[in-house]
Design a protein around this motif. Structure first.
Motif, PDB file in Angstrom:
ATOM      1  N   ALA A 162      -4.926   0.188  -7.609  1.00 34.79           N
ATOM      2  CA  ALA A 162      -3.650   0.857  -7.858  1.00 34.79           C
ATOM      3  C   ALA A 162      -2.506   0.120  -7.176  1.00 34.79           C
ATOM      4  O   ALA A 162      -2.529  -0.050  -5.952  1.00 34.79           O
ATOM      5  CB  ALA A 162      -3.700   2.296  -7.357  1.00 34.79           C
ATOM      6  N   PRO A 163      -1.487  -0.320  -7.931  1.00 39.63           N
ATOM      7  CA  PRO A 163      -0.318  -0.950  -7.326  1.00 39.63           C
ATOM      8  C   PRO A 163       0.638   0.115  -6.805  1.00 39.63           C
ATOM      9  O   PRO A 163       1.675   0.412  -7.403  1.00 39.63           O
ATOM     10  CB  PRO A 163       0.289  -1.739  -8.494  1.00 39.63           C
ATOM     11  N   ASP A 164       0.303   0.690  -5.663  1.00 37.63           N
ATOM     12  CA  ASP A 164       1.046   1.855  -5.177  1.00 37.63           C
ATOM     13  C   ASP A 164       1.615   1.683  -3.777  1.00 37.63           C
ATOM     14  O   ASP A 164       2.053   2.651  -3.151  1.00 37.63           O
ATOM     15  CB  ASP A 164       0.145   3.090  -5.211  1.00 37.63           C
ATOM     16  N   GLY A 165       1.588   0.441  -3.263  1.00 32.21           N
ATOM     17  CA  GLY A 165       2.136   0.213  -1.934  1.00 32.21           C
ATOM     18  C   GLY A 165       1.211   0.614  -0.805  1.00 32.21           C
ATOM     19  O   GLY A 165       1.606   0.578   0.365  1.00 32.21           O
ATOM     20  N   CYS A 166      -0.027   0.974  -1.140  1.00 29.60           N
ATOM     21  CA  CYS A 166      -0.988   1.387  -0.120  1.00 29.60           C
ATOM     22  C   CYS A 166      -2.275   0.607  -0.276  1.00 29.60           C
ATOM     23  O   CYS A 166      -2.954   0.734  -1.297  1.00 29.60           O
ATOM     24  CB  CYS A 166      -1.271   2.886  -0.235  1.00 29.60           C
ATOM     25  N   PRO A 167      -2.647  -0.204   0.701  1.00 32.03           N
ATOM     26  CA  PRO A 167      -3.936  -0.897   0.626  1.00 32.03           C
ATOM     27  C   PRO A 167      -5.079   0.091   0.757  1.00 32.03           C
ATOM     28  O   PRO A 167      -4.859   1.259   1.101  1.00 32.03           O
ATOM     29  CB  PRO A 167      -3.881  -1.853   1.831  1.00 32.03           C
ATOM     30  N   PRO A 168      -6.294  -0.331   0.459  1.00 31.97           N
ATOM     31  CA  PRO A 168      -7.433   0.589   0.602  1.00 31.97           C
ATOM     32  C   PRO A 168      -7.493   1.181   2.000  1.00 31.97           C
ATOM     33  O   PRO A 168      -7.364   0.472   2.996  1.00 31.97           O
ATOM     34  CB  PRO A 168      -8.639  -0.308   0.325  1.00 31.97           C
ATOM     35  N   MET A 169      -7.683   2.474   2.051  1.00 32.91           N
ATOM     36  CA  MET A 169      -7.737   3.194   3.323  1.00 32.91           C
ATOM     37  C   MET A 169      -9.110   3.843   3.491  1.00 32.91           C
ATOM     38  O   MET A 169      -9.776   4.171   2.505  1.00 32.91           O
ATOM     39  CB  MET A 169      -6.638   4.263   3.362  1.00 32.91           C
ATOM     40  N   PRO A 170      -9.547   4.066   4.739  1.00 31.54           N
ATOM     41  CA  PRO A 170     -10.892   4.613   4.973  1.00 31.54           C
ATOM     42  C   PRO A 170     -11.036   6.078   4.611  1.00 31.54           C
ATOM     43  O   PRO A 170     -12.161   6.570   4.499  1.00 31.54           O
ATOM     44  CB  PRO A 170     -11.094   4.390   6.475  1.00 31.54           C
ATOM     45  N   SER A 171      -9.923   6.780   4.451  1.00 30.45           N
ATOM     46  CA  SER A 171     -10.008   8.202   4.153  1.00 30.45           C
ATOM     47  C   SER A 171      -8.745   8.656   3.434  1.00 30.45           C
ATOM     48  O   SER A 171      -7.727   7.959   3.430  1.00 30.45           O
ATOM     49  CB  SER A 171     -10.172   9.023   5.435  1.00 30.45           C
ATOM     50  N   ARG A 172      -8.831   9.830   2.840  1.00 33.68           N
ATOM     51  CA  ARG A 172      -7.654  10.408   2.177  1.00 33.68           C
ATOM     52  C   ARG A 172      -6.552  10.680   3.196  1.00 33.68           C
ATOM     53  O   ARG A 172      -5.362  10.480   2.915  1.00 33.68           O
ATOM     54  CB  ARG A 172      -8.050  11.704   1.460  1.00 33.68           C
ATOM     55  N   GLY A 177      -1.308   9.441   5.471  1.00 38.07           N
ATOM     56  CA  GLY A 177      -0.527   9.032   6.624  1.00 38.07           C
ATOM     57  C   GLY A 177       0.279   7.780   6.356  1.00 38.07           C
ATOM     58  O   GLY A 177       1.441   7.661   6.762  1.00 38.07           O
ATOM     59  N   TRP A 178      -0.344   6.819   5.655  1.00 37.90           N
ATOM     60  CA  TRP A 178       0.344   5.573   5.306  1.00 37.90           C
ATOM     61  C   TRP A 178       1.551   5.855   4.422  1.00 37.90           C
ATOM     62  O   TRP A 178       2.675   5.421   4.706  1.00 37.90           O
ATOM     63  CB  TRP A 178      -0.632   4.637   4.600  1.00 37.90           C
ATOM     64  N   LEU A 179       1.321   6.583   3.334  1.00 37.95           N
ATOM     65  CA  LEU A 179       2.405   6.870   2.401  1.00 37.95           C
ATOM     66  C   LEU A 179       3.443   7.804   3.020  1.00 37.95           C
ATOM     67  O   LEU A 179       4.620   7.769   2.627  1.00 37.95           O
ATOM     68  CB  LEU A 179       1.840   7.477   1.116  1.00 37.95           C
ATOM     69  N   GLY A 180       3.025   8.599   3.985  1.00 36.61           N
ATOM     70  CA  GLY A 180       3.968   9.466   4.674  1.00 36.61           C
ATOM     71  C   GLY A 180       5.016   8.692   5.447  1.00 36.61           C
ATOM     72  O   GLY A 180       6.119   9.196   5.700  1.00 36.61           O
ATOM     73  N   VAL A 181       4.683   7.465   5.837  1.00 40.42           N
ATOM     74  CA  VAL A 181       5.649   6.585   6.502  1.00 40.42           C
ATOM     75  C   VAL A 181       6.364   5.704   5.483  1.00 40.42           C
ATOM     76  O   VAL A 181       7.591   5.571   5.504  1.00 40.42           O
ATOM     77  CB  VAL A 181       4.948   5.704   7.559  1.00 40.42           C
ATOM     78  N   LEU A 182       5.609   5.098   4.571  1.00 36.89           N
ATOM     79  CA  LEU A 182       6.188   4.129   3.644  1.00 36.89           C
ATOM     80  C   LEU A 182       7.121   4.771   2.621  1.00 36.89           C
ATOM     81  O   LEU A 182       8.198   4.231   2.331  1.00 36.89           O
ATOM     82  CB  LEU A 182       5.071   3.386   2.910  1.00 36.89           C
ATOM     83  N   GLN A 183       6.731   5.924   2.066  1.00 34.34           N
ATOM     84  CA  GLN A 183       7.524   6.534   0.994  1.00 34.34           C
ATOM     85  C   GLN A 183       8.957   6.860   1.431  1.00 34.34           C
ATOM     86  O   GLN A 183       9.912   6.508   0.713  1.00 34.34           O
ATOM     87  CB  GLN A 183       6.820   7.796   0.487  1.00 34.34           C
ATOM     88  N   PRO A 184       9.171   7.513   2.566  1.00 32.58           N
ATOM     89  CA  PRO A 184      10.554   7.789   2.981  1.00 32.58           C
ATOM     90  C   PRO A 184      11.368   6.513   3.221  1.00 32.58           C
ATOM     91  O   PRO A 184      12.568   6.469   2.926  1.00 32.58           O
ATOM     92  CB  PRO A 184      10.386   8.593   4.278  1.00 32.58           C
ATOM     93  N   GLN A 185      10.715   5.484   3.760  1.00 34.83           N
ATOM     94  CA  GLN A 185      11.419   4.224   3.991  1.00 34.83           C
ATOM     95  C   GLN A 185      11.820   3.582   2.657  1.00 34.83           C
ATOM     96  O   GLN A 185      12.905   3.021   2.523  1.00 34.83           O
ATOM     97  CB  GLN A 185      10.528   3.271   4.783  1.00 34.83           C
ATOM     98  N   ALA A 237      11.616  -0.105  12.358  1.00 29.27           N
ATOM     99  CA  ALA A 237      10.716   0.098  13.496  1.00 29.27           C
ATOM    100  C   ALA A 237       9.453   0.863  13.082  1.00 29.27           C
ATOM    101  O   ALA A 237       8.342   0.527  13.515  1.00 29.27           O
ATOM    102  CB  ALA A 237      11.443   0.843  14.614  1.00 29.27           C
ATOM    103  N   GLU A 238       9.599   1.884  12.247  1.00 31.47           N
ATOM    104  CA  GLU A 238       8.437   2.681  11.843  1.00 31.47           C
ATOM    105  C   GLU A 238       7.480   1.863  10.984  1.00 31.47           C
ATOM    106  O   GLU A 238       6.257   1.973  11.126  1.00 31.47           O
ATOM    107  CB  GLU A 238       8.898   3.922  11.075  1.00 31.47           C
ATOM    108  N   LEU A 239       8.022   1.042  10.102  1.00 32.58           N
ATOM    109  CA  LEU A 239       7.157   0.199   9.279  1.00 32.58           C
ATOM    110  C   LEU A 239       6.473  -0.874  10.114  1.00 32.58           C
ATOM    111  O   LEU A 239       5.335  -1.243   9.840  1.00 32.58           O
ATOM    112  CB  LEU A 239       7.961  -0.463   8.153  1.00 32.58           C
ATOM    113  N   THR A 240       7.163  -1.373  11.125  1.00 33.77           N
ATOM    114  CA  THR A 240       6.549  -2.371  12.001  1.00 33.77           C
ATOM    115  C   THR A 240       5.309  -1.793  12.669  1.00 33.77           C
ATOM    116  O   THR A 240       4.250  -2.435  12.707  1.00 33.77           O
ATOM    117  CB  THR A 240       7.548  -2.845  13.068  1.00 33.77           C
ATOM    118  N   ALA A 241       5.418  -0.574  13.173  1.00 37.85           N
ATOM    119  CA  ALA A 241       4.267   0.073  13.805  1.00 37.85           C
ATOM    120  C   ALA A 241       3.161   0.332  12.783  1.00 37.85           C
ATOM    121  O   ALA A 241       1.971   0.141  13.077  1.00 37.85           O
ATOM    122  CB  ALA A 241       4.705   1.380  14.457  1.00 37.85           C
TER     123      ALA A 241
END
Length: 251
Positions: A162-172, A177-185, A237-241
């Motif tokens: 899925a080209p959704d800005g999120c690499p494979p993650m170990p859990s839902r 959590g990833w998209l919770g940071v990336l989407q607002p940015q 800063a949030e994306l850097t972390a």
């Protein structure tokens, strides 16, 4: 070409060729010594596994191949080359290319247009780059622009299909959590670009192509993160972390 390359687990790059590459791309040379050494080893391994093809009359040289390899492995330095195991071929054009696009909308109307491409990534297929932008990546690092990292981050993003800005993650939960940071940015960036375009406001530092979709924002942000971390950390800063937690985590 590559008469020096021995297909072994730890091939060695010729010293003059490696030094010339570091001189051309300071954002590689300025990394910690252990990372530079890791990049050298991984770049050689990358060259042993991938195939390069020149297009538009471009002849692939050792210089071109290593320039691409050294930048391509930067995002997976701590992740491992296995993240790039879904493809073999890298096609390199002399400069940007114009691709003819066609799309049928919901009413059945066909729309045709020309799109200028600096690079392109196919899911499960080859990566296309242009040598002009690759060659000038050392100079364009000030603006956070890097076509190699952009396209290879798309490869990372696409590993889950899925080209959704999120690499494979170990859990839902990790994905949320990833998209919770990336989407607002991403949404904030889109708004900044709109204001700049419509009302003459200041354009954001990142390439405004990142406002076209969240997966493009992820790739554009990663370009800057890897080639100009200092400026990127000031702006995001949030994306850097977030990126540190993924790209630098020990596995």
């Amino acid at each position: 070409m590559w008469g020096w390359l021995k297909r072994s687990r730890a091939p060695e790059l010729p010293e003059p060729l490696w030094r010339a590459t570091l001189a051309r791309y300071p954002f590689l040379a300025e990394r910690p010594d252990d990372e530079v050494a890791g990049l050298r080893t991984m770049a050689a391994q990358f060259l042993g596994r991938k195939e390069f093809h020149g297009a538009g009359g471009l002849e692939i040289t050792d210089e071109i191949a290593l320039a691409i390899a050294a930048q391509a492995v930067l995002p997976v330095l701590h992740l491992g080359l296995g993240w790039y195991d879904d493809f073999v071929t890298i096609v390199v054009h002399p400069d940007e290319v114009v691709a003819r696009r066609s799309q049928v909308d919901e009413t059945g109307v066909v729309h045709d247009w020309d799109e200028v491409l600096a690079g392109e990534t196919m899911e499960g297929g080859p990566v296309m780059l242009n040598w002009h932008d690759v060659a000038h990546a050392g100079a364009t690092a000030d603006t956070g622009f890097n076509v190699v990292i952009h396209e290879f981050v798309h490869k990372i993003d696409l590993r889950d299909g899925a080209p959704d800005g999120c690499p494979p993650m170990p859990s839902r939960a990790a994905r949320e959590g990833w998209l919770g940071v990336l989407q607002p940015q991403y949404e904030r960036f889109v708004e900044q670009v709109k204001i700049a375009e419509r009302f003459g406001g200041e354009m954001p530092w990142l390439d405004d192509y990142g406002a076209t979709a969240i997966d493009e924002f992820f790739a554009v942000a990663c370009e800057a993160y890897f080639v100009n971390r200092g400026r990127f950390a000031q702006e995001f800063a949030e994306l850097t972390a977030l990126f540190d937690g993924f790209f630098l985590a020990k596995r």
